[in-house]
Write an enzyme that holds these catalytic residues in place. Structure first.
Site, PDB file in Angstrom:
ATOM      1  CG  HIS A  48      19.562  15.197 -34.988  1.00 41.18           C
ATOM      2  ND1 HIS A  48      19.464  14.395 -36.112  1.00 41.18           N
ATOM      3  CD2 HIS A  48      20.850  15.597 -34.928  1.00 41.18           C
ATOM      4  CE1 HIS A  48      20.649  14.329 -36.702  1.00 41.18           C
ATOM      5  NE2 HIS A  48      21.518  15.048 -36.002  1.00 41.18           N
ATOM      6  CG  HIS A  72      25.954  13.556 -33.617  1.00 40.42           C
ATOM      7  ND1 HIS A  72      24.719  13.114 -33.210  1.00 40.42           N
ATOM      8  CD2 HIS A  72      25.721  14.383 -34.651  1.00 40.42           C
ATOM      9  CE1 HIS A  72      23.795  13.636 -33.978  1.00 40.42           C
ATOM     10  NE2 HIS A  72      24.365  14.421 -34.865  1.00 40.42           N
ATOM     11  CD  GLU A  76      30.071  21.778 -36.210  1.00 36.19           C
ATOM     12  OE1 GLU A  76      31.206  21.448 -35.803  1.00 36.19           O
ATOM     13  OE2 GLU A  76      29.861  22.336 -37.298  1.00 36.19           O
ATOM     14  CG  ASP A  77      25.108  22.122 -33.463  1.00 33.03           C
ATOM     15  OD1 ASP A  77      25.939  22.598 -34.266  1.00 33.03           O
ATOM     16  OD2 ASP A  77      24.184  21.358 -33.794  1.00 33.03           O
ATOM     17  CG  ASP A 139      24.565  13.547 -38.138  1.00 36.01           C
ATOM     18  OD1 ASP A 139      23.473  13.990 -37.731  1.00 36.01           O
ATOM     19  OD2 ASP A 139      25.496  14.276 -38.540  1.00 36.01           O
ATOM     20  CG  ASP A 259       8.894  -6.695 -69.231  1.00 35.41           C
ATOM     21  OD1 ASP A 259       7.864  -6.496 -68.555  1.00 35.41           O
ATOM     22  OD2 ASP A 259       8.976  -6.544 -70.460  1.00 35.41           O
TER      23      ASP A 259
END
Ligand code: MN
Length: 713
Positions: A48, A72, A76-77, A139, A259
């Site tokens: 990712h 990134h 956070e993870d 992201d 059209d």
């Protein structure tokens, strides 16, 4: 070759080898940090961040953005702290990663549409470096491309957020390719059926249109050739969400939209754009009123192009956009286009340099165009975060100027909330009302019925609304309190004449008012309360016979009987702004007191024997006899002077003693007399004399205290 090596190889096209190495290092760091984690699809997680970096590399973003893209999700993870990233990759990259993490934590929950715009602004304001937004957008783009792996509920939430927040942000920043992809992916996830139907209809129509499309394309190419103009002609299709919005918003049928035949002509320089325009206008007749010159007058995000619509063969409408390569690049990538390396030895200085350059170029375009206001409104927020965005407890977002306090916020929510606020919680913890707020904070205002604005708020509020409301309230309050005091003063004097206001004939009251140049009795009473007029003089005038002269009025004198049992005016301590307590002698309940009427300021209460009043003693009209009311309430300030033997911890003991005696300390200052004796000046608040004497007794009993005196003057 592994995925990262292929990627690194491509980066070599526009980055220096050492920059490529840094990006590679960030990749390996992320790979290790996310080790064992997988995406919903089952792939290793690191695919990712690599994909996100790829998106940014397609826009030719700088190596720091790419490093931030790799990292990134690390904070956070994986729980790796920001400090660790600072150490490994330096401040700039760590800041970028931290900024992206903060944006990720903000989720958009409210359903109100008006909210979306503020949320966009908040996101922009929170990102000090615009690259944070660009990494976040990349992201989000990769997450949207791989949305299929998620549960339907989550898919819809992310899609909605993308449509309402991220697509408009991309659009603001002029990143057209990104915003249309966001829209189509979001549309597909939110409304799979509608999206599929439109997609199918577009495919069908494409077949029918193909022949005519090619004929027009060829005739345009031939036209350019005849005129000796260089240009690339391309057919252009509207994206699905664009068609959907046109059908909904402009209430057009699918056929009406389809059209239209749309083309784009890309040329070398602006001058050629106008020549091409002239050429196509001579080929087909232009629709009146449809020509737009966005080269001379660019759009708010810097978009430049010529737009025109022509009547083609059999009256078929043909839409044409004409622009240069550079304009095309800008239209697709917007702000990101400014990170494109024009030459390898170009120096990048400072993280804002390129953004500034973009802003500057757009600003110049705008100034020439004359609609810079709209532009400022749209773009100032991304680099000039002079606003803060605050959540109400219900999730509404309020926009306030930077430096706003909870009181400003309270008034922004509602005047009544401001007027009755007594405390606040910022992110659920109690906070001072004067604390400046920061973007993203949730603020809850605590109100109490009957609470009033505090004049001290004027020293820290920054919004005009708060300031004017507080002023207005205080003025109003002062006025009504002046009236109340004036009425009491006048009543008292009238009583000494053996009468009262209600017994004075209306005509007489009117005559006195006219004399004073006033319309309402209230104003006259307020004037008395403020100390601008003597109650005694007003009373005499009221009592003089109609048309009577001032001399005659003077003959009226107080009743001797009532004079003897005349009661002094009673002070309750709650009179408000027009009654104040003199700082020189600090009277407290129990002290003998007098009032001094000071013009425009109302009544100031002194101790009877205050030295400051000595000069005014003969000016008896300005001095009033007062008494304390039985039900006096509140806390009153006194000043104490304590001499004590210097010893460790004595000040703390003193402070504790005061608190135990249920008094509060406003101020404490210590003067060392000599090595042995200290003199402490205290300002404390007490209820009355009795309370004060208990307090003094307690202090006197403290070990080391030699002398304690109450200060007057
Ligand atoms: Mn991510």
């Amino acid at each position: 070759m592994s995925a990262i090596e292929v990627f690194a190889d491509n980066l070599g096209n526009y980055l220096e080898p050492e920059q490529v190495n840094l990006v590679r290092r960030a990749y390996f760091y992320a790979e290790q940090a996310h080790d064992g984690q997988t995406r919903r699809s089952g792939e290793p997680y690191v695919t990712h961040p690599l994909a996100v970096a790829n998106i940014l590399a397609d826009m030719h973003m700088d190596h720091q953005s790419l490093m931030a893209a790799m990292l990134h999700d690390v904070i956070e993870d994986t729980g790796i702290p920001k400090d660790a990233l600072v150490e490994q990759f330096g401040d700039t990259v760590a800041e970028l990663v931290d900024g992206v993490s903060k944006l990720t934590q903000m989720t958009f929950e409210s359903k109100a549409e008006a909210q979306a715009e503020n949320f966009q602004k908040m996101a922009l304001a929170m990102a000090r470096d615009i690259r944070v937004i660009l990494v976040k957008l990349a992201d989000r783009l990769h997450n949207m491309r791989t949305l299929g792996a998620l549960a339907p509920e989550k898919r819809r939430r992310i899609a909605k957020e993308t449509l309402e927040i991220y697509a408009p942000i991309a659009n603001r920043l002029g990143m057209h390719s990104l915003s249309t992809e966001f829209e189509d992916l979001g549309f597909k996830a939110m409304y799979p059926m509608r999206s599929m139907l439109i997609d199918r209809a577009v495919r069908n129509a494409r077949g029918n249109r193909k022949e005519l499309l090619n004929r027009i394309l060829e005739s345009l190419q031939a036209c350019l050739e005849r005129e000796g103009l260089q240009g690339k002609v391309m057919g252009r299709e509207k994206h699905l969400y664009g068609i959907y919005q046109k059908m909904r918003g402009k209430k057009k049928s699918f056929n009406e939209i389809m059209d239209v035949y749309a083309f784009r002509i890309i040329v070398d320089k602006p001058d050629t754009c106008y020549r091409v325009l002239g050429a196509v206008h001579s080929l087909y007749k232009p629709f009146p009123g449809r020509f737009k010159d966005y080269i001379a007058i660019p759009k708010a995000n810097g978009y430049q192009s010529l737009h025109t619509t022509l009547f083609g063969m059999h009256g078929v409408p043909i839409e044409i956009q004409i622009r240069t390569d550079e304009m095309e690049e800008l239209a697709n990538n917007g702000i990101a286009a400014h990170w494109v390396y024009k030459s390898k030895d170009e120096v990048i200085n400072g993280n804002h340099a390129r953004t500034r350059q973009w802003l500057k170029s757009v600003l110049e375009l705008q100034q020439n165009a004359g609609n810079s206001l709209e532009f400022i409104e749209n773009v100032k927020i991304d680099l000039f975060p002079d606003e803060v965005y605050i959540f109400t407890p219900k999730g509404r977002i309020m926009e306030l100027p930077k430096g706003s306090t909870p009181v400003d916020f309270a008034y922004a929510v509602h005047t009544d909330i401001g007027n009755s606020c007594i405390a606040c919680r910022v992110n659920r913890r109690l906070a001072p009302l004067s604390e400046p707020l920061e973007s993203g904070e949730t603020v809850e205002i605590i109100t109490a019925p009957g609470a009033r604005p505090n004049p001290a708020w004027l020293s820290f509020v920054i919004t005009g609304k708060a300031r004017s409301n507080i002023r207005h309230f205080l003025k109003h309050q002062r006025h009504s309190e002046s009236i109340a005091l004036g009425e009491r003063l006048l009543d008292k004097v009238l009583a000494s004449f053996g009468t009262q206001l209600s017994e004075i004939p209306e005509a007489r009251v009117q005559a006195v008012l006219t004399d004073c140049g006033m319309e309402l009795m209230e104003d006259l009473l307020a004037d008395i309360g403020l100390g601008n007029r003597m109650a005694y003089v007003v009373a005499r005038r009221l009592l003089a016979s109609e048309g009577g002269s001032e001399e005659e009025a003077q003959k009226v004198s107080p009743d001797n009987d009532s004079d003897s049992d005349e009661k002094p005016l009673a002070i309750r301590g709650t009179e408000g702004l027009v009654v104040s307590f003199a700082r020189c002698c600090n009277p407290i309940p129990g002290d003998p007191i007098v009032g001094y009427l000071s013009s425009g300021k109302g009544m100031v209460i002194h101790q009877e024997n205050c030295r400051n009043l000595a000069d005014n003693r003969h000016n008896s009209e300005k001095i009033l006899n007062l008494a304390w009311d039985k039900d006096v309430s509140g806390e009153f300030t006194v000043e104490l002077r304590v001499e004590l033997e210097h010893q460790r911890g004595i000040i703390a003991q003193l402070a504790t003693g005061i608190t135990v005696a249920d008094a509060s300390i406003d101020k404490i200052s210590v003067d060392e007399r000599d090595g042995r004796v200290s003199v402490v000046q205290l300002v404390v608040r007490v209820r009355d004399r009795l309370h004060l004497s208990q307090l003094i007794k307690r202090i006197r009993n403290l070990k080391g205290v030699m002398r304690i005196t109450r200060l007057k003057n």
